[in-house]
Design a protein around this motif. Structure first.
Motif, PDB file in Angstrom:
ATOM      1  N   SER A 108      -1.815   2.248 -18.086  1.00 30.58           N
ATOM      2  CA  SER A 108      -2.258   1.646 -16.819  1.00 30.58           C
ATOM      3  C   SER A 108      -1.164   1.678 -15.753  1.00 30.58           C
ATOM      4  O   SER A 108      -1.435   1.356 -14.592  1.00 30.58           O
ATOM      5  CB  SER A 108      -2.704   0.199 -17.044  1.00 30.58           C
ATOM      6  N   LEU A 109       0.055   2.057 -16.116  1.00 28.59           N
ATOM      7  CA  LEU A 109       1.135   2.075 -15.138  1.00 28.59           C
ATOM      8  C   LEU A 109       0.950   3.230 -14.156  1.00 28.59           C
ATOM      9  O   LEU A 109       0.398   4.272 -14.507  1.00 28.59           O
ATOM     10  CB  LEU A 109       2.488   2.213 -15.848  1.00 28.59           C
TER      11      LEU A 109
ATOM     12  N   ALA B  61       0.820  -1.209   0.000  1.00 29.41           N
ATOM     13  CA  ALA B  61       0.000   0.000   0.000  1.00 29.41           C
ATOM     14  C   ALA B  61       0.862   1.271   0.000  1.00 29.41           C
ATOM     15  O   ALA B  61       1.784   1.402  -0.796  1.00 29.41           O
ATOM     16  CB  ALA B  61      -0.962  -0.031   1.167  1.00 29.41           C
ATOM     17  N   SER B  62       0.569   2.198   0.913  1.00 28.03           N
ATOM     18  CA  SER B  62       1.249   3.497   0.900  1.00 28.03           C
ATOM     19  C   SER B  62       2.713   3.412   1.320  1.00 28.03           C
ATOM     20  O   SER B  62       3.459   4.383   1.181  1.00 28.03           O
ATOM     21  CB  SER B  62       0.511   4.478   1.815  1.00 28.03           C
TER      22      SER B  62
ATOM     23  N   PRO C 258       0.653   5.332  -3.492  1.00 28.58           N
ATOM     24  CA  PRO C 258       0.930   6.686  -3.979  1.00 28.58           C
ATOM     25  C   PRO C 258       2.401   7.089  -3.898  1.00 28.58           C
ATOM     26  O   PRO C 258       2.785   8.091  -4.499  1.00 28.58           O
ATOM     27  CB  PRO C 258       0.070   7.565  -3.068  1.00 28.58           C
ATOM     28  N   ASN C 259       3.208   6.306  -3.167  1.00 27.12           N
ATOM     29  CA  ASN C 259       4.626   6.637  -3.037  1.00 27.12           C
ATOM     30  C   ASN C 259       5.519   5.748  -3.903  1.00 27.12           C
ATOM     31  O   ASN C 259       6.749   5.797  -3.780  1.00 27.12           O
ATOM     32  CB  ASN C 259       5.058   6.505  -1.570  1.00 27.12           C
ATOM     33  N   LEU C 260       4.913   4.944  -4.787  1.00 28.06           N
ATOM     34  CA  LEU C 260       5.694   4.058  -5.655  1.00 28.06           C
ATOM     35  C   LEU C 260       6.430   4.887  -6.702  1.00 28.06           C
ATOM     36  O   LEU C 260       5.814   5.549  -7.526  1.00 28.06           O
ATOM     37  CB  LEU C 260       4.780   3.042  -6.333  1.00 28.06           C
TER      38      LEU C 260
ATOM     39  N   ALA D 115      -4.227  -0.722  -9.866  1.00 32.34           N
ATOM     40  CA  ALA D 115      -4.332  -0.813  -8.401  1.00 32.34           C
ATOM     41  C   ALA D 115      -3.046  -0.348  -7.729  1.00 32.34           C
ATOM     42  O   ALA D 115      -3.089   0.287  -6.673  1.00 32.34           O
ATOM     43  CB  ALA D 115      -4.655  -2.244  -7.989  1.00 32.34           C
ATOM     44  N   LEU D 116      -1.916  -0.674  -8.327  1.00 34.59           N
ATOM     45  CA  LEU D 116      -0.643  -0.187  -7.787  1.00 34.59           C
ATOM     46  C   LEU D 116      -0.632   1.333  -7.734  1.00 34.59           C
ATOM     47  O   LEU D 116      -0.167   1.941  -6.764  1.00 34.59           O
ATOM     48  CB  LEU D 116       0.519  -0.686  -8.651  1.00 34.59           C
ATOM     49  N   GLY D 117      -1.144   1.950  -8.809  1.00 37.77           N
ATOM     50  CA  GLY D 117      -1.176   3.409  -8.841  1.00 37.77           C
ATOM     51  C   GLY D 117      -2.123   4.000  -7.817  1.00 37.77           C
ATOM     52  O   GLY D 117      -1.838   5.049  -7.236  1.00 37.77           O
TER      53      GLY D 117
END
Length: 326
Positions: free
Chosen positions: A121-122, A68-69, A102-104, A96-98
């Motif tokens: 979609s990335l 997650a975050s 939010p810090n990826l 979903a990753l995006g």
């Protein structure tokens, strides 16, 4: 006697960080203390899942329960050659990753089939995108897309992506924040395509062209024409000549130059010719020469003496070609 339980939490977290993800989850069942440590957000900043070919259900669980975050960098892979029934990365998972991470900032995909995963979609937060031995569609970077796609992307690594060719390279110009480009084994990229693309991406500060069919001379010519503000160059020495290297003379901002062998031809510049070119670069601080067939310390002595303000590295070819981009 000192046991693991006596170690400070900071030390235990450091030890846990070296464990594969599956083992991290297993040790969380040892005691409440370790469960609390495994839940620590620091432990899930950087996650490597390339050791596993996980079912989508497991990936979704990790995403919701642990990452997650907290997540800043993620490595995924192992799907392409696992059989037709193997789980595949999906646009839904990428979206979903995006949404949930939010810090990826860094995403590394290994041996993955991305033909059904559009670049749109990335996660839009990505600053670094690495594709290693991945399959992409012919239209992956070619179709007109929203200019807000990957607005923060600063670095892209394309290592052995067989479908990547000139039109894909041209498509990279949409990423206005891009400053670092690594092409490794992208054999469909041509000299004409590289020259035309660099003309549109004259803001690049780092370029690596490794293991491609492009000659070093043609690469340096394109760089000298369009990338006058480049700071780092790393190029395979295939097809390198003294006149080809000389086109880099006077590069005003170049700080690091690396030439990698082992293809050595009679046209290969001598240490003296390399020295003459490097002396014209006012900001050069690192000169690295790998696998050029120079034995002994004579070449290194000549270069070190002539470039007193530069770190000179002369060594054989690296054992692991996959370290090209590190």
């Amino acid at each position: 006697m000192v046991t693991l339980s006596d170690l400070p939490d900071s030390v235990l977290l450091e030890v846990f960080s070296y464990l594969p993800v599956r083992d991290r989850i297993r040790i969380s069942r040892v005691c409440h203390h370790w469960k609390r440590l495994v839940d620590d957000r620091w432990l899930w900043r950087h996650v490597d899942l390339t050791l596993y070919t996980m079912r989508p259900k497991v990936l979704w669980h990790l995403l919701r329960r642990y990452m997650a975050s907290r997540l800043q960098s993620l490595r995924l892979g192992g799907y392409l050659f696992s059989g037709s029934q193997a789980p595949q990365l999906s646009p839904a998972l990428m979206r979903a990753l995006g949404q949930k991470c939010p810090n990826l900032k860094r995403l590394c995909l290994h041996v993955a089939d991305l033909t059904i995963v559009p670049i749109t979609s990335l996660p839009c937060t990505l600053q670094t995108l690495e594709l290693h031995s991945c399959e992409i569609s012919m239209s992956w970077l070619i179709d007109k897309q929203d200019p807000t796609v990957l607005p923060l992307l600063e670095c892209i690594v394309l290592d052995r992506v067989p479908a990547f060719y000139d039109d894909h390279l041209q498509g990279l110009k949409r990423f206005r924040a891009l400053r670092s480009l690594v092409l490794g084994g992208t054999y469909r990229v041509t000299e004409t395509g590289l020259d035309a693309s660099l003309q549109e991406m004259n803001y690049l500060q780092r370029l690596e062209v490794l293991g491609c069919t492009l000659s070093a001379d043609s690469t340096f010519l394109a760089i000298s024409r369009h990338l006058r503000d480049i700071r780092k160059i790393r190029v395979s020495a295939r097809g390198l000549s003294a006149p080809g290297l000389a086109v880099l003379e006077g590069m005003p901002t170049l700080e690091s130059l690396c030439l990698l062998g082992p293809l050595v031809t009679p046209e290969m510049p001598s240490p003296e010719e390399i020295l003459a070119t490097c002396r014209t670069m006012p900001k050069l601080r690192v000169l690295e020469l790998q696998g050029l067939g120079w034995e002994g310390q004579e070449a290194e002595r000549i270069l070190c003496k002539g470039l007193p303000h530069c770190m000179v590295i002369v060594r054989p070819s690296p054992k692991e070609s996959m370290d090209w981009w590190m």
